[in-house]
Every structure is written in structure tokens, then in C-alpha cells.
Scaffold this motif. Structure first.
Motif, PDB file in Angstrom:
ATOM      1  N   ARG A   1       0.906  -0.938   0.113  1.00 47.02           N
ATOM      2  CA  ARG A   1       0.256   0.067  -0.110  1.00 47.02           C
ATOM      3  C   ARG A   1       0.509   1.251  -0.272  1.00 47.02           C
ATOM      4  O   ARG A   1       1.591   1.580   0.717  1.00 47.02           O
ATOM      5  CB  ARG A   1      -1.014  -0.024   0.965  1.00 47.02           C
ATOM      6  CG  ARG A   1      -2.118  -1.401   1.226  1.00 47.02           C
ATOM      7  CD  ARG A   1      -2.712  -1.085   2.484  1.00 47.02           C
ATOM      8  NE  ARG A   1      -4.265  -2.294   2.222  1.00 47.02           N
ATOM      9  CZ  ARG A   1      -4.719  -2.241   2.389  1.00 47.02           C
ATOM     10  NH1 ARG A   1      -5.284  -1.064   1.588  1.00 47.02           N
ATOM     11  NH2 ARG A   1      -6.277  -3.118   2.476  1.00 47.02           N
TER      12      ARG A   1
ATOM     13  N   THR B   1       0.772   5.847  -0.158  1.00 42.82           N
ATOM     14  CA  THR B   1      -0.122   7.050  -0.459  1.00 42.82           C
ATOM     15  C   THR B   1       0.545   8.523  -1.375  1.00 42.82           C
ATOM     16  O   THR B   1       1.641   8.462  -0.657  1.00 42.82           O
ATOM     17  CB  THR B   1      -1.127   7.271   0.660  1.00 42.82           C
ATOM     18  OG1 THR B   1      -1.869   6.036   1.234  1.00 42.82           O
ATOM     19  CG2 THR B   1      -1.836   8.746   0.793  1.00 42.82           C
TER      20      THR B   1
ATOM     21  N   ARG C   1       0.551  12.274  -1.546  1.00 42.19           N
ATOM     22  CA  ARG C   1      -0.424  13.807  -1.593  1.00 42.19           C
ATOM     23  C   ARG C   1       0.356  14.502  -1.944  1.00 42.19           C
ATOM     24  O   ARG C   1       1.637  14.613  -2.033  1.00 42.19           O
ATOM     25  CB  ARG C   1       0.673  13.147   0.327  1.00 42.19           C
ATOM     26  CG  ARG C   1      -0.407  13.092   0.358  1.00 42.19           C
ATOM     27  CD  ARG C   1      -0.150  13.007   2.683  1.00 42.19           C
ATOM     28  NE  ARG C   1      -1.160  11.983   3.307  1.00 42.19           N
ATOM     29  CZ  ARG C   1      -0.713  10.555   3.693  1.00 42.19           C
ATOM     30  NH1 ARG C   1       0.595  10.884   3.357  1.00 42.19           N
ATOM     31  NH2 ARG C   1      -1.696  10.366   4.310  1.00 42.19           N
TER      32      ARG C   1
ATOM     33  N   GLU D   1      -4.792  13.229  -2.127  1.00 49.36           N
ATOM     34  CA  GLU D   1      -4.635  12.639  -1.894  1.00 49.36           C
ATOM     35  C   GLU D   1      -4.758  11.132  -2.477  1.00 49.36           C
ATOM     36  O   GLU D   1      -6.227  11.619  -3.348  1.00 49.36           O
ATOM     37  CB  GLU D   1      -4.246  11.769  -0.699  1.00 49.36           C
ATOM     38  CG  GLU D   1      -5.384  11.720   0.489  1.00 49.36           C
ATOM     39  CD  GLU D   1      -4.898  11.070   1.425  1.00 49.36           C
ATOM     40  OE1 GLU D   1      -4.546  11.370   2.224  1.00 49.36           O
ATOM     41  OE2 GLU D   1      -5.510   9.890   2.519  1.00 49.36           O
TER      42      GLU D   1
ATOM     43  N   GLU E   1      -4.661   6.668  -2.315  1.00 55.10           N
ATOM     44  CA  GLU E   1      -4.111   5.502  -1.843  1.00 55.10           C
ATOM     45  C   GLU E   1      -3.993   4.313  -2.970  1.00 55.10           C
ATOM     46  O   GLU E   1      -4.805   4.222  -3.891  1.00 55.10           O
ATOM     47  CB  GLU E   1      -5.157   4.527  -1.242  1.00 55.10           C
ATOM     48  CG  GLU E   1      -5.332   6.031  -0.021  1.00 55.10           C
ATOM     49  CD  GLU E   1      -5.673   6.024   1.425  1.00 55.10           C
ATOM     50  OE1 GLU E   1      -6.538   4.771   1.354  1.00 55.10           O
ATOM     51  OE2 GLU E   1      -6.711   6.553   1.821  1.00 55.10           O
TER      52      GLU E   1
ATOM     53  N   MET F   1      -2.463   0.290  -4.347  1.00 57.20           N
ATOM     54  CA  MET F   1      -2.016  -0.622  -4.404  1.00 57.20           C
ATOM     55  C   MET F   1      -1.592  -1.148  -4.923  1.00 57.20           C
ATOM     56  O   MET F   1      -2.678  -1.898  -6.192  1.00 57.20           O
ATOM     57  CB  MET F   1      -4.011  -1.962  -3.413  1.00 57.20           C
ATOM     58  CG  MET F   1      -3.310  -3.251  -3.316  1.00 57.20           C
ATOM     59  SD  MET F   1      -2.537  -3.598  -1.960  1.00 57.20           S
ATOM     60  CE  MET F   1      -3.824  -3.412  -0.639  1.00 57.20           C
TER      61      MET F   1
ATOM     62  N   GLU G   1       3.767   7.996   0.740  1.00 54.04           N
ATOM     63  CA  GLU G   1       3.933   7.177   2.455  1.00 54.04           C
ATOM     64  C   GLU G   1       3.536   6.064   2.131  1.00 54.04           C
ATOM     65  O   GLU G   1       2.228   5.901   1.506  1.00 54.04           O
ATOM     66  CB  GLU G   1       3.253   7.988   3.321  1.00 54.04           C
ATOM     67  CG  GLU G   1       2.873   7.325   4.925  1.00 54.04           C
ATOM     68  CD  GLU G   1       1.691   7.678   5.817  1.00 54.04           C
ATOM     69  OE1 GLU G   1       1.214   7.060   6.563  1.00 54.04           O
ATOM     70  OE2 GLU G   1       1.399   8.706   5.012  1.00 54.04           O
ATOM     71  N   TYR G   2       4.586   4.699   2.863  1.00 52.63           N
ATOM     72  CA  TYR G   2       4.031   3.256   2.788  1.00 52.63           C
ATOM     73  C   TYR G   2       3.336   3.190   3.320  1.00 52.63           C
ATOM     74  O   TYR G   2       3.173   2.975   5.032  1.00 52.63           O
ATOM     75  CB  TYR G   2       5.211   2.687   2.537  1.00 52.63           C
ATOM     76  CG  TYR G   2       6.142   3.590   1.207  1.00 52.63           C
ATOM     77  CD1 TYR G   2       5.785   2.984  -0.273  1.00 52.63           C
ATOM     78  CD2 TYR G   2       7.331   3.584   1.387  1.00 52.63           C
ATOM     79  CE1 TYR G   2       6.539   2.930  -1.725  1.00 52.63           C
ATOM     80  CE2 TYR G   2       8.099   4.170   0.156  1.00 52.63           C
ATOM     81  CZ  TYR G   2       7.663   4.252  -0.902  1.00 52.63           C
ATOM     82  OH  TYR G   2       7.734   4.395  -2.373  1.00 52.63           O
ATOM     83  N   GLY G   3       2.638   1.977   2.893  1.00 52.90           N
ATOM     84  CA  GLY G   3       1.587   1.785   3.946  1.00 52.90           C
ATOM     85  C   GLY G   3       1.877  -0.124   4.405  1.00 52.90           C
ATOM     86  O   GLY G   3       3.808  -0.414   3.969  1.00 52.90           O
TER      87      GLY G   3
END
Length: 332
Positions: A160, A162, A164, A227, A229, A231, A256-258
Motif C-alpha cells: 500500500r 499513499t 499526497r 491524496e 491511495e 495498492m 507514504e508506504y503502508g
């Protein structure tokens, strides 16, 4: 334990077990296992939610899948050779088949069988993360997800991320006083498909989905934030994808990595049809439970949909496959 796998699957589907509210189905399954003579451990994951570990002699094969489902709850119904309902394919039909197969093995005198049913797979896999701390003794882990009754040769991973973008708020009547955060994001995202993402001969192409977009606050305000997101479904080392993502963004957005799950290759057994799958499972989080295999009746293509189903004949046949798989592995 019921030996009619379809009736058992329908009973499990009839109990709502949305992620975070698995208590009732955990209670039903654990009580059945205790009644049938299994050594049952309930591992609390959070208040009212627990993993179920049922064991006998240990040291052999563990059947494992998850008991939670995505929303909304859909009650079971049988129609035209199919069992419909939430979890029929993902993964309560699988749980029922594993229960019946394990019962057959035990009745035949084979007690090197474990069952592990976890919670939380559909949202963060907190159950699998907790289960890996149990004192597992199995040599092989047969994990259950809908693979269309093929033994999975491998599975894509996931990442994941994100993106921004930031702007400067202003009254929309005076746009020259502000700077939109949405417009640069809209310019950036369509070029995502042009990136040469990694490929793998077995697992196929890396894919990426732009799943969620947020931006702005009101139509009469120049948006100061936006932003998206993403996948990724991974077929290679995650660092290669991150490097290509950074190169593509080229400073035009923050990254930003999830959550991240690596791609994997699985153990296969001669005589069983094989093929890769594109989705992730709990397997990477259950490393303590033995060499992994992935198999299950039903199709991921109907999982999470309003018409989720598993073919009744395929569900019945899967019991035999689980039993044969276990015996083959125990003979290795």
C-alpha cells in the motif's frame, strides 16, 4: 462433527462474522471441536475475538483458514448447485471442508493433524500475527483461500502506498491567490500506467490500483490538500517497486508506504493441478506453522461480491482433496 460439508458450510455462513465481530462463530466452532475430542486452545486476539487451535498428536499437517468476512452479512441459500452467502467462497466453505477432512483423517487413525482458524484476515491479519506466536509443531501448513481447486504455485505480494500533494487555500473566486493540490495529482495519476513495473515468469505482471482519492474541503475553496491511495500486487522484491515509484513521482508528490506482504512461491505436490494466484493470504504471517501450501474450492472472482458462492460439487470434492493432500504430505 457434521460429515455433510454443504450443511456445515451453510451453518457457518449463517453466522455473521464480520471482521472484528467473530465471537459467535469462534464459540460455535470451538465447542464442536471440543465435543469431538480435539485439544482446543483459544488465543485471545482482542476482547471477544480469538483464534482457534485444535490439535491431537501434532508434528504433521495443519489446515488453516480465516473465519471473518467482509461486510455486509449475506445469509446462506442453495440454488442451482451453488451455495450462496457471505463467506461461502471466502472462506467458510473452506473451513467446513477442512473440518470434515480432518475428522475423516482422525477417524482413520491419523492424528498428526492440526486445525488453525484465525480472525481478522480481511482487515490487517491481527489473528495470523498472533497465531505465529503459538507453539506450533506442524511440518506443513495447508492454508485455505479460494483457488478454484488448484494447488497454488505462488502468490503475488502487496504494498500500500499513499501519494499526497499540497497546495494553498484561497477563495475560489480569486484562484490566482491560491494553488490547487488536486490538479497536479490529476496530472500525475494517469501516467502511472506508463511505468515499466517488474514482471515474473510464474506470477505475471506487477499491477497497481488507484483505489481511493481524497481532496479539498468545499467547492468554493481552492484545495490545499489531495491524496491517492494505491495498492500494488507484487511479483518481485518490494524495493524494486519502491525505486520505480520514487523515480516516477520525481518529487511531484509525497509518498507514504503502508502495509507490505511479500510475494511467495508455495510447496506443490505431484498429481495435483497447480497455478498462481494474484491475491495475498495469511501465509507470510504464519511462518512458524510449516512449509506452506495454498488450496481451496471456489473462486476469488466472486468473493466479496453480492453474489458470492461456492459450487456444491466443488465444495464436496475439496474434502477429498484436502484429505489426499494431507496423506501425501505426511508420507514425505
Amino acid at each position: 462433527m457434521k460429515d455433510d460439508v454443504v450443511a456445515l458450510a451453510a451453518e457457518l455462513v449463517g453466522i455473521s462474522s464480520l471482521t472484528g465481530n467473530e465471537g459467535p462463530i469462534v464459540e460455535l466452532v470451538s465447542k464442536r471441536l471440543i465435543k469431538d475430542g480435539w485439544n482446543v486452545t483459544l488465543q485471545e486476539v482482542s476482547p471477544g475475538r480469538a483464534n482457534i487451535w485444535a490439535s491431537r498428536a501434532g508434528g504433521g499437517v495443519c489446515f488453516s483458514t480465516h473465519l471473518d468476512t467482509v461486510p455486509p452479512f449475506l445469509p446462506p441459500r442453495k440454488e442451482k448447485g451453488k451455495l450462496f452467502g457471505r463467506g461461502s467462497s471466502d472462506a467458510k466453505g473452506i473451513a467446513a471442508a477442512m473440518l470434515v477432512a480432518a475428522d475423516r483423517l482422525v477417524k482413520s487413525g491419523e492424528d498428526r493433524v492440526d486445525l488453525l482458524f484465525v480472525v481478522g484476515e480481511e482487515k490487517g491479519s491481527d489473528g495470523a500475527r498472533a497465531a505465529n506466536n503459538l507453539s506450533a509443531t506442524s511440518r506443513f501448513l495447508i492454508n485455505g483461500e479460494p483457488t478454484e481447486s488448484k494447488l497454488a504455485s505462488g502468490a503475488k505480494g502487496s504494498l500500500r502506498a499513499t501519494l499526497r500533494t499540497r497546495g494553498r487555500a484561497a477563495h475560489s473566486a480569486y484562484p490566482h491567490l491560491g494553488q490547487s493540490a488536486i490538479e497536479p495529482l490529476l496530472e500525475l495519476l494517469p501516467t502511472l500506467r506508463s511505468v515499466n513495473w517488474p514482471k515474473d515468469a510464474t506470477l505475471g505482471d506487477t499491477t497497481v490500483n488507484i483505489g481511493v482519492i481524497h481532496g479539498g474541503s468545499e467547492a468554493n475553496i481552492i484545495p490545499e490538500h489531495a491524496e491517492a491511495e494505491l495498492m500494488f500486487r507484487l511479483v518481485s522484491d518490494v524495493e524494486e517497486v519502491k525505486s520505480k515509484l520514487v523515480e516516477w513521482v520525481d518529487g511531484r508528490a509525497e509518498i507514504e508506504y503502508g502495509s507490505y506482504i511479500p510475494s511467495q512461491y508455495f510447496h506443490t505436490v505431484e498429481g495435483f493441478e497447480t497455478g498462481p494466484v494474484a491475491y495475498t493470504s495469511d501465509i507470510p504471517l504464519l511462518s512458524a506453522w510449516g512449509t506452506p501450501l495454498l488450496f481451496g474450492p471456489g473462486s476469488i472472482h466472486v468473493a466479496h461480491t453480492p453474489d458470492e458462492f461456492v459450487p456444491v460439487d466443488e465444495l464436496r470434492a475439496s474434502v477429498d482433496v484436502y484429505e489426499r493432500l494431507a496423506r501425501s504430505l505426511l508420507a514425505e
